[in-house]
Design a protein around this motif. Structure first.
Motif: not given
Length: 191
Positions: A57-75
């Protein structure tokens, strides 16, 4: 039935976990900062499967100035989070898709700081640098796979026309191979 506020709470939790994991701080360290910034409805998640129960899952991280933040989720369980290409500021929300290749890879496209289209590839362990495809886009991209190892990304131009580009994943960290030019789609092309 889910309400919009419960969806925002889930997004807040996922993005807080990403940042807190990266900063290696306890979960109670700074929730107000993240809570106030993530509730902006413009920060949408884009999720796609990778393989074997793994979801990215990816999202813009506005609280870090607009950097791509990614989460890795398993099961269904959060495993880790990371920031992608921290030297590149993004303006829009990402669109990520699996290329259904062997091995499968994830390609994400996003509107860059200068309204250009940027793409990056996840090979199962590492993200490539952003590839700048240029253009001046007015909306967020939308990507989907079209055949094994190939994805198509569509964007809205500043003239409200629809433009598409094909991208192929590359092995390793060589990035994404996208067509050099956007193809404009005319209404007669889809009739």
């Amino acid at each position: 039935m889910k309400t919009k506020s419960s969806g925002v709470d889930i997004i807040s939790v996922i993005l807080c976990l990403i940042v807190l994991t990266l900063l290696n701080q306890p979960a109670t360290a700074q929730p107000p900062l993240f809570q106030s910034n993530i509730e902006d409805p413009g920060e949408d998640l884009s999720c796609t499967f990778l393989s074997g129960g793994e979801v990215i899952c990816a999202s813009k991280a506005p609280f870090l100035g607009g950097i791509l933040a990614v989460a890795h989720i398993q099961n269904g369980v959060f495993v880790s989070g990371e920031l992608v290409n921290t030297n590149t500021i993004i303006r829009g929300n990402p669109s990520c898709t699996n290329d259904i290749g062997n091995p499968p890879q994830v390609i994400c496209a996003v509107k860059g700081f200068n309204s250009e289209l940027l793409v990056t590839q996840f090979n199962g362990s590492t993200w490539s640098e952003f590839q700048d495809l240029g253009g001046i886009i007015s909306g967020d991209p939308s990507c989907t796979y079209i055949e094994i190892g190939q994805v198509l990304c569509a964007v809205k131009g500043t003239n409200s026309a629809l433009f598409v580009t094909r991208c192929a994943s590359r092995e390793g960290l060589r990035g994404v191979d996208c067509s050099e030019q956007f193809e404009r789609i005319e209404p007669s092309d889809v009739a």
